[in-house]
Design a protein around this motif. Structure first.
Motif, short mmCIF file in Angstrom:
data_model
loop_
_atom_site.label_atom_id
_atom_site.label_comp_id
_atom_site.label_asym_id
_atom_site.label_seq_id
_atom_site.Cartn_x
_atom_site.Cartn_y
_atom_site.Cartn_z
N UNK A 1 -3.80 17.28 133.88
CA UNK A 1 -4.23 16.48 132.75
C UNK A 1 -5.06 15.28 133.23
N UNK A 2 -5.82 14.71 132.32
CA UNK A 2 -6.68 13.55 132.59
C UNK A 2 -7.95 13.89 133.36
N UNK B 1 0.66 1.04 146.60
CA UNK B 1 0.91 2.27 145.85
C UNK B 1 -0.30 2.78 145.09
N UNK C 1 -3.16 4.92 144.36
CA UNK C 1 -3.33 6.25 144.95
C UNK C 1 -4.74 6.44 145.47
N UNK D 1 -0.27 20.59 149.40
CA UNK D 1 0.81 20.65 150.40
C UNK D 1 0.28 20.44 151.81
N UNK E 1 -4.67 6.65 134.93
CA UNK E 1 -3.66 5.66 135.31
C UNK E 1 -4.19 4.68 136.35
N UNK F 1 -6.37 -0.94 134.77
CA UNK F 1 -5.36 -0.61 135.76
C UNK F 1 -5.97 -0.46 137.16
N UNK G 1 15.76 -1.47 139.70
CA UNK G 1 14.43 -1.80 139.21
C UNK G 1 13.83 -0.61 138.46
N UNK H 1 0.28 3.02 132.21
CA UNK H 1 0.39 3.96 133.32
C UNK H 1 1.37 5.07 133.00
N UNK I 1 0.25 8.74 133.95
CA UNK I 1 0.42 9.14 135.34
C UNK I 1 1.42 10.28 135.50
N UNK I 2 1.53 10.77 136.72
CA UNK I 2 2.46 11.85 136.97
C UNK I 2 3.82 11.27 137.32
N UNK J 1 4.09 10.61 141.09
CA UNK J 1 3.49 9.34 141.54
C UNK J 1 4.36 8.16 141.12
N UNK K 1 7.35 8.04 143.40
CA UNK K 1 6.95 7.66 144.76
C UNK K 1 6.86 6.14 144.91
N UNK K 2 6.63 5.45 143.79
CA UNK K 2 6.53 3.99 143.87
C UNK K 2 7.86 3.34 144.17
N UNK K 3 8.94 4.02 143.79
CA UNK K 3 10.25 3.40 143.94
C UNK K 3 11.05 3.97 145.10
N UNK L 1 1.67 16.62 137.94
CA UNK L 1 0.60 16.66 136.95
C UNK L 1 0.59 15.33 136.21
N UNK L 2 -0.59 14.69 136.11
CA UNK L 2 -0.63 13.47 135.32
C UNK L 2 -0.08 13.75 133.92
N UNK L 3 0.59 12.79 133.36
CA UNK L 3 1.17 12.98 132.03
C UNK L 3 2.64 13.34 132.08
N UNK M 1 8.53 18.67 145.88
CA UNK M 1 7.78 19.85 146.32
C UNK M 1 8.43 21.13 145.80
N UNK N 1 7.27 21.37 142.30
CA UNK N 1 5.83 21.64 142.21
C UNK N 1 5.54 23.10 142.57
#
Lengths: 521, 530
Positions: free
Chosen positions: A209-210, A316, A318, A365, A460, A465, B122, B176, B180-181, B184, B187-189, B213-215, B362, B365
């Motif tokens: 998406x996007x 962070x 990307x 991967x 995003x 952003x 958080x 965001x 965003x996915x 992602x 992964x920030x946390x 996948x974003x979204x 993974x 995915x």
């Protein structure tokens, strides 16, 4: 070694890529004593990895009178040839709709009908996005009337598109390009082409998406191009860099190459200058960095001057690139055809949505794709020499198994063979091949991740952003330090807009602080 | 002949919720259900003697508290037991469990990564902040951003206000979150694979997206924004299975005077001029009504049921484009005894909660990649739940009913439609996967009812077997759901409405689409009367 006898500058621009040059030239134009420093021996930065200048901002061209500094266009409507296995390429010529229609008609009459409508639709919707792409993004401070006003203006700009287009835009903006391509076209190669154009440079697949958003950005045009096409400068991207250099020099900008910055000097939360790796320091009240946001803030400023949340946000962002640049030195320009048309056509290998998606699936991967999609542009360099630039989509920077030392030659050979296979006119003419993987790009340009646009251009990481939320206005937490590279809005594609907006932000800040000081005095 | 005020087509939970609200609003309501039982995908069935299966949906967290109250569902027998724990079973024999008690969860995370334990608070704070902003929108009709009508402008301002309560940082985060996915975002946390894998499960359930996948971050939000019993994100189990929700909604509807007829398939919409005037049943019977509302998904409603000649071509095109993608399968399993899970032996209480298979991003995915290639995941994500551990009525004494939700399975396979053999092979993949975490499991299986997306479509009627009646991607949410310009439960045909999960705010046994649609219908009928 200190440079005690050094001149004092008003502004220092870090990085001699196109955005750094734009920012420096603008600062010089306004009368600021400006120094541009570039780490490597040559100007150009990451622009060398883009054979076409996708979205060069008209405002930049006009503001810096680049035509007077020698910028000429070879074409403003780069044509596309879709490469096809075992048959002749399918030519799409923006300047010749009738021929394009005929070419597609042989493939699918329905697609021949759909093609011009789709181009117009994308141009209309991209025009709706245009106000967002040129401006400095507002902040989301709803208690601030200035920001509210700016948000309302942007909202109004979208509403002005008319109801049908606005609905269309709001629906397809977050869509994945594969869905859009399947809605509009029935032939695999057109769907593949659309997918390739949407994902090039980014770590997204056709089904992510996007991905319609970056496609729309491409259609927003620039450099007086027909929407949806790109411009190529006479002499390639190097000529654009040369014109920018001349423009900067004409405004008294000093340019120093081979001068890597070791750190940005910060005193009491204010940037005061830079220290070079040779130990020399140069002072200035304003520092503009066109380098990658992470490099600028984490490496050159350093976390100790920044709060942890901000540092984390920057880390962070990307920017793991998956686009490689392959340069082929040709012993002679390809036989047959007019050598002049070579540089005005790009050849795309992206036979279907699945082909794009499959390659993406491998790369995500850390695996090398079997048959990666690519785009090749041949540049005739005169005197019997020619060069082909191939942008290979989905080459991971870090390999899961093995490393680039051992894989490079075999992979390069495989790519060359595939290109020769699909472009018979290049076969046997490739004398040398040089592959720049994302890891190479990262090392060479100090751009962590080696992303073609510095940072991923997903929704995003767009507009308010980019590069990190809350800091999309080119300023940084360090007073006097501004960002002006592709890490900032509106991102890559050689628009020059980040350089322009960054310089404007620096000038506005200077004015504002001058006022405050004036009032205080 | 009797003329109803409203006919509801389909007795899924949203149809029943709409019927209950309409009847409560004083209308004469008739619900028509094709099958012999009500409930649609929220249904309890005895498919193996002595066992009650929650055949399709299996847990409940999103059912809106407002609807529970308005319709007094507990009075109609609905009892929801929160099940607090979720345990992710890991390859290699370990597990990662999450508990209702934050300290206990933090200790468990620390076993995998001390840093992640610190990040957890958080993460939850950021997630809940977004949930709180979105939740008030669930029971609102999405405003049309292209309209200048006072109602729409008011609606937009309300959204603005909901988000206006967030500070600047939270607003960016909201932007965001919607784009965003999930991968992602996590992964920030976090750094630990299993922590990320376990948390990402909610971002792929029912969705043709991978965790990268974003979204997909929004889909995660969609799954945690429930607020069962005051606990944000708490999931619950309906005593008696998911059919209990439908039963309670039907009870509420009947109490307010609605009629419900089963075995009554609607074959077409009766038109009077350009207005819907009732329905024609498969046996030819005509039933008249002032309004008609369809609980079926938007494709089934407009491509199969509604008269095409009364629909604008552009609308039909958009409905055809609406993405309803089958991506999930389901196994309902009767077990001779509770299986042994070595990873959970230390704390048998964990067997009463959710059990997940899928211990890294993974893993998830790659499961998604199989779906993209037109096959079921060879290493699927599983969301397992054993309701009989909480409710003894679900299985005979000593025996157990296990519900296994499987992500991903395509609606048709790359080499053609599903067959008995491929269904069997799909079931075996799932059973073998479970066996690898629960040695001896297969020997306990008395009955395994395997359902592919195609089976779910054939039985329940959901297009492609999609549990949300349409993908929850940004291009299909809020004012885009199901179709831009028709997000307010009305259709191009006057008097004909939609109330299924294809409409805002989507699926997940919330009941919100039904409640929202009823409110719009009552609004229109009042205006017509006035």
């Amino acid at each position: 070694m200190t440079t005690g006898n050094a001149k004092h500058y008003d502004a220092i621009v870090i990085g001699g890529g196109h955005n750094g040059l734009v920012a420096a030239a603008l600062m010089g134009q306004i009368g600021k004593r400006t120094l541009l420093i570039e780490a490597s021996a040559e100007l150009g930065g990451m622009a060398v990895h883009a054979p076409a200048i996708g979205r060069l901002s008209e405002t930049v061209v006009r503001a810096l009178a680049l035509d007077r500094h020698g910028l000429r266009f070879r074409t403003r409507s780069l044509a596309t040839e879709i490469l096809r296995e075992g048959t002749s390429p399918l030519p799409l010529q923006p300047d010749d709709p009738a021929a394009t229609r005929q070419a597609i008609h042989a493939l699918s009459p329905a697609d021949a009908e759909a093609w011009p409508h789709f181009q117009q639709r994308m141009a209309r919707l991209a025009a709706g996005l245009a106000p967002f792409l040129e401006r400095t993004p507002p902040r989301l401070r709803l208690d601030d009337w200035g920001e509210r006003w700016e948000l309302a203006r942007l909202g109004f700009a979208v509403r002005r598109m008319g109801r049908a287009d606005m609905r269309d835009l709001l629906r397809i903006l977050p869509l994945n390009v594969a869905d859009l391509a399947e809605e509009v076209f029935e032939s695999d190669v057109l769907r593949g082409l659309l997918s390739f154009d949407a994902v090039l440079g980014n770590r997204m697949g056709a089904r992510s998406p996007n991905t319609v958003f970056p496609l729309l950005m491409r259609h927003a045009g620039g450099a007086g191009c027909r929407p949806g096409t790109q411009a190529v400068a006479e002499g390639g991207t190097a000529a654009l860099i040369d014109a920018l250099r001349k423009a900067a020099a004409s405004h008294g900008v000093e340019i120093r190459t081979d001068a890597p910055v070791a750190r940005i000097l910060v005193e009491d939360g204010r940037a005061t200058g830079v220290e070079l790796t040779d130990g020399g320091t140069i002072r200035a009240g304003t520092i503009l960095s066109s380098a990658h946001a992470g490099t600028t803030l984490i490496d050159l400023v350093g976390p100790r001057h920044l709060d942890t949340d901000f540092t984390r946000a920057v880390r962070h962002a990307r920017g793991a690139g998956v686009t490689a640049h392959l340069i082929l030195n040709l012993s002679a320009p390809p036989a047959g055809g007019d050598p002049d048309t070579l540089a005005t056509t790009r050849r795309v290998h992206a036979p279907s949505i699945q082909a794009v998606e499959r390659a993406f699936d491998r790369a995500k991967y850390g695996e090398l794709p079997e048959d990666p999609p690519f785009e090749v542009t041949v540049v005739n360099e005169g005197e019997g020499h020619a060069r082909a630039h191939a942008l290979i989509q989905y080459v991971p920077g870090d390999l899961k198994d093995g490393d680039w030392k051992t894989e490079r030659d075999a992979f390069t050979k495989r790519l060359v063979a595939r290109i020769e296979d699909l472009c018979p006119d290049l076969a046997g003419r490739v004398e040398g091949a040089h592959l720049a993987t994302p890891a190479d790009i990262a090392a060479r340009h100090r751009a962590p991740g080696g992303h073609w646009h510095h940072l991923e251009t997903g929704l995003d990481q767009a507009f308010m952003l980019r590069p990190v939320p809350g800091w999309a206005q080119y300023r940084t937490p360090i007073e006097g330090l501004f960002l002006c590279g592709a890490s900032t809005h509106p991102g890559g594609w050689i628009s020059g807009q980040p350089g322009l907006n960054g310089a404007r932000a620096a000038l506005a800040a200077e004015k504002a602080s001058g006022k405050v000081k004036g009032e205080a005095a | 002949m009797k003329r109803y005020d409203a006919i509801v087509i389909g007795a899924g939970h949203n149809g029943l919720a709409a019927a209950a609200y309409l009847a409560r609003g004083g209308l004469e309501v008739l619900v028509l259900e094709r099958r012999d039982a009500i409930g649609g995908a929220a249904i309890s069935e005895e498919r193996h003697p002595g066992f009650t299966y929650s055949s399709c949906s299996y847990v409940c967290s999103l059912l809106r508290a407002e609807i529970m109250r308005d319709l007094d569902l507990p009075k109609h027998g609905l009892k929801i037991i929160p099940y607090g724990t979720t345990a992710c079973l890991m390859r290699g024999g370990d597990r990662f469990a999450m508990y209702p008690d934050a300290d206990q969860t933090r200790r468990e995370i620390a076993r995998h990564s001390a840093r992640d334990a610190d990040a957890f608070d958080e993460f939850m704070r950021d997630l809940y902040r977004q949930c709180r902003a979105i939740r008030p929108l669930l029971l609102k009709t999405p405003p049309d951003p292209t309209s200048f009508k006072p109602r729409d402008i008011k609606g937009l301002l309300e959204i603005g206000r909901a988000f206006g309560q967030l500070d600047e940082d939270a607003l960016y985060q909201a932007m965001q979150f919607w784009t965003m996915s999930c991968g992602d975002f996590l992964d920030r946390y976090f750094e630990s694979d299993v922590v990320k894998g376990a948390l990402a499960g909610g971002s792929i359930i029912g969705t043709a997206l991978g965790p990268y996948s974003p979204g997909s971050a929004y889909v995660l939000l969609h799954h945690v924004m429930g607020d069962l019993d005051g606990h944000v994100g708490a999931w619950g189990f309906a005593v008696g299975g998911m059919g209990a929700i439908s039963k309670a909604l039907a009870g509420a509807a009947r109490e307010h005077g609605a009629e419900i007829r089963t075995g009554a398939e609607v074959s077409e919409i009766l038109m009077q001029g350009d207005r819907a005037a009732g329905v024609v049943l498969a046996d030819g019977e005509e039933v008249r009504a002032r309004t008609v509302v369809s609980n079926l998904d938007v494709k089934r409603t407009f491509l199969k049921l509604a008269p095409r000649k009364h629909l604008p071509g552009a609308f039909v095109d958009q409905v055809e484009r609406f993405k309803i993608r089958g991506s999930s399968g389901k196994l309902n399993i009767a077990l001779d005894a509770l299986p042994d899970v070595p990873a959970l032996r230390h704390d048998p209480k964990l067997m009463r909660g959710g059990l997940n298979v899928g211990d890294s991003l993974e893993y998830l995915e790659r499961a998604y990649d199989d779906w993209k290639n037109g096959t079921w995941s060879k290493k699927p994500y599983l969301d397992i739940f054993i309701p009989s551990t909480l409710d003894s009525s679900m299985a005979p004494p000593g025996k157990h009913y296990m519900s296994v939700f499987v992500q991903y399975a395509p609606p048709t396979l790359a080499d053609g439609p599903w067959t008995a053999e491929s269904r069997q092979a799909f079931g075996d993949t799932v059973l073998d996967t479970i066996e690898s975490y629960m040695p001896g499991f297969r020997k306990l299986v008395l009955d395994a009812w395997v359902r592919t997306p195609a089976d779910i479509e054939a039985e329940v009627g959901l297009t492609e077997g999609n549990i949300f009646q349409g993908e929850l991607t940004l291009d299909q949410l809020l004012f885009n759901r199901p179709v831009p310009g028709y997000a307010q439960y009305r259709s191009p045909i006057r008097g004909f409405y939609m109330c299924g999960s294809s409409t805002h705010p989507g699926g997940g046994a919330m009941g919100a689409p039904g409640a929202n649609a009823a409110r719009e219908m009552l609004h229109d009928l009042k205006r017509r009367a006035a």
